[in-house]
Design a protein around this motif. Structure first.
Motif, mmCIF file in Angstrom:
data_model
loop_
_atom_site.group_PDB
_atom_site.id
_atom_site.type_symbol
_atom_site.label_atom_id
_atom_site.label_comp_id
_atom_site.label_asym_id
_atom_site.label_seq_id
_atom_site.Cartn_x
_atom_site.Cartn_y
_atom_site.Cartn_z
ATOM 1 N N ALA A 197 -39.600 19.482 10.407
ATOM 2 C CA ALA A 197 -38.332 19.687 9.694
ATOM 3 C C ALA A 197 -38.400 19.369 8.201
ATOM 4 C CB ALA A 197 -37.219 18.894 10.361
ATOM 5 N N PRO A 198 -39.027 18.269 7.781
ATOM 6 C CA PRO A 198 -39.060 17.996 6.332
ATOM 7 C C PRO A 198 -39.733 19.103 5.516
ATOM 8 C CG PRO A 198 -39.619 16.018 7.546
ATOM 9 C CD PRO A 198 -39.575 17.149 8.542
ATOM 10 N N GLU A 199 -40.769 19.708 6.046
ATOM 11 C CA GLU A 199 -41.439 20.782 5.310
ATOM 12 C C GLU A 199 -40.528 22.012 5.194
ATOM 13 O OE1 GLU A 199 -43.820 22.572 2.826
ATOM 14 O OE2 GLU A 199 -44.080 20.511 3.498
ATOM 15 N N HIS A 200 -39.812 22.324 6.263
ATOM 16 C CA HIS A 200 -38.848 23.430 6.202
ATOM 17 C C HIS A 200 -37.802 23.146 5.122
ATOM 18 C CE1 HIS A 200 -40.207 25.704 9.668
ATOM 19 N NE2 HIS A 200 -40.165 24.614 10.426
ATOM 20 N N ALA A 201 -37.318 21.911 5.086
ATOM 21 C CA ALA A 201 -36.299 21.535 4.099
ATOM 22 C C ALA A 201 -36.855 21.622 2.678
ATOM 23 C CB ALA A 201 -35.778 20.131 4.394
ATOM 24 N N ARG A 202 -38.047 21.099 2.461
ATOM 25 C CA ARG A 202 -38.666 21.155 1.123
ATOM 26 C C ARG A 202 -38.818 22.604 0.654
ATOM 27 N NH1 ARG A 202 -41.309 16.424 2.616
ATOM 28 N NH2 ARG A 202 -42.938 17.469 3.772
ATOM 29 N N THR A 203 -39.264 23.447 1.539
ATOM 30 C CA THR A 203 -39.447 24.859 1.196
ATOM 31 C C THR A 203 -38.112 25.512 0.852
ATOM 32 O OG1 THR A 203 -41.393 25.019 2.615
ATOM 33 C CG2 THR A 203 -40.295 27.084 2.045
ATOM 34 N N ALA A 204 -37.108 25.280 1.685
ATOM 35 C CA ALA A 204 -35.798 25.889 1.457
ATOM 36 C C ALA A 204 -35.145 25.387 0.175
ATOM 37 C CB ALA A 204 -34.882 25.606 2.653
ATOM 38 N N LEU A 205 -35.342 24.114 -0.138
ATOM 39 C CA LEU A 205 -34.710 23.534 -1.320
ATOM 40 C C LEU A 205 -35.497 23.773 -2.600
ATOM 41 C CD1 LEU A 205 -33.511 20.177 0.243
ATOM 42 C CD2 LEU A 205 -32.093 22.125 -0.423
#
Length: 93
Positions: free
Chosen positions: A69-77
């Protein structure tokens, strides 16, 4: 203006939070659910969101899903930090 993550956003209260947050076009919203392919109401919100809404899978009972999840969030943000986290997920056994 803010960046928000709504955990458990496919229906009910979580879906309504996403709907309300998208009313401000300056908000960026990350919405998670166990099965994004089955979250048709959530996907429909994204159609008019013009890049504001990022939907990805997160199963709170699966350690691998949580770890990704953190990697998905970093990418999206795109390097922008997360301002608010709303955890609305339920664990069903």
């Amino acid at each position: 203006m803010g960046s928000y993550a709504v955990i458990g956003a496919s229906k009910g209260i979580g879906l309504e939070f996403v709907r309300q947050l998208l009313a401000d076009p300056s908000n960026v919203v990350l919405a998670t659910c166990r099965n994004p392919d089955g979250a048709t109401d959530l996907a429909a919100l994204g159609k008019g969101a013009q890049g504001q809404l990022h939907i990805f899978a997160l199963d709170t009972s699966d350690p691998e899903s949580i770890a990704s999840a953190p990697e998905h969030a970093r990418t999206a943000l795109g390097g922008r930090g997360l301002d608010y986290l709303l955890c609305n997920a339920a664990v069903v056994r």
